[in-house]
Each structure stands twice: as C-alpha cells, then as structure tokens.
Write a protein that holds these residues in place. Structure first.
Motif, mmCIF file in Angstrom:
data_model
loop_
_atom_site.group_PDB
_atom_site.id
_atom_site.type_symbol
_atom_site.label_atom_id
_atom_site.label_comp_id
_atom_site.label_asym_id
_atom_site.label_seq_id
_atom_site.Cartn_x
_atom_site.Cartn_y
_atom_site.Cartn_z
ATOM 1 N N LEU A 32 0.823 -1.226 0.078
ATOM 2 C CA LEU A 32 -0.002 -0.087 -0.041
ATOM 3 C C LEU A 32 0.955 1.401 -0.021
ATOM 4 N N TRP A 77 -10.630 1.398 0.639
ATOM 5 C CA TRP A 77 -10.111 1.491 1.836
ATOM 6 C C TRP A 77 -11.073 1.492 2.676
ATOM 7 N N HIS A 80 -13.246 -1.779 2.943
ATOM 8 C CA HIS A 80 -12.328 -2.797 3.763
ATOM 9 C C HIS A 80 -12.584 -2.443 4.888
ATOM 10 N N SER A 81 -12.743 -1.195 5.372
ATOM 11 C CA SER A 81 -12.726 -0.980 6.924
ATOM 12 C C SER A 81 -13.951 -1.153 7.706
#
Length: 89
Positions: A32, A77, A80-81
């Motif tokens: 990342l 992001w 995914h979080s």
C-alpha cells in the motif's frame, strides 16, 4: 501528534516526507505504501498530490485514469474498513 509532525518540528511535513518515514511502512504495509507513493507523490507517476495542491490538474485530467484510480483506492480502503469492523463484532 503522530506521523504528521516530526518530534523536532511543530509544522506539518510534506506528504513525500511522511511516506518516507519508517512508521509509514508499519502503518500501511509495503504494498500500500508503494501504491500511495506511485499515485500521489512520485514524479515518475501521476503525482496527483502536486497536481491538485498547485492547481495544475485540468478539468479533463480530473476524469483521467490516475484520479479515477485514486478514488477507487480510497473507496476500497473505506469498504475494507467497514467490512473489517463488521467482522470484528
């Protein structure tokens, strides 16, 4: 104050300096971190941070491959979080 400020400074550090700090690799991981540098700060890449911050990104370029990829990366992001938080409950 965390990663944004160095211990010996009260002023914010440039994005490139932040991404070059050893803590950045611990926070983001190698893959990342490479992706962030490539998209936002590397002069060989699209260098979106510079383009946006200095008003160099044209209206047409804002809908190009690099900005759309950056948007997708940030969306990834967030999703995914949310999934990670839901799985922890």
């Amino acid at each position: 104050m965390g990663l944004l400020y160095r211990l010996d400074s009260k002023s914010p550090q440039p994005t490139r300096a932040l991404l070059d700090m050893p803590e950045a690799e611990k926070i983001f991981g190698v893959d990342l971190l490479f992706e962030l540098k490539a998209v936002f700060t590397d002069s060989i890449g699209p260098n979106l941070r510079n383009e946006v911050a200095h008003g160099l990104l044209t209206d047409n370029a804002a809908f190009g491959t690099a900005p759309v990829y950056a948007w997708w990366m940030l969306l990834r992001w967030v999703v995914h979080s949310v999934i990670t938080i839901d799985n922890c409950k």
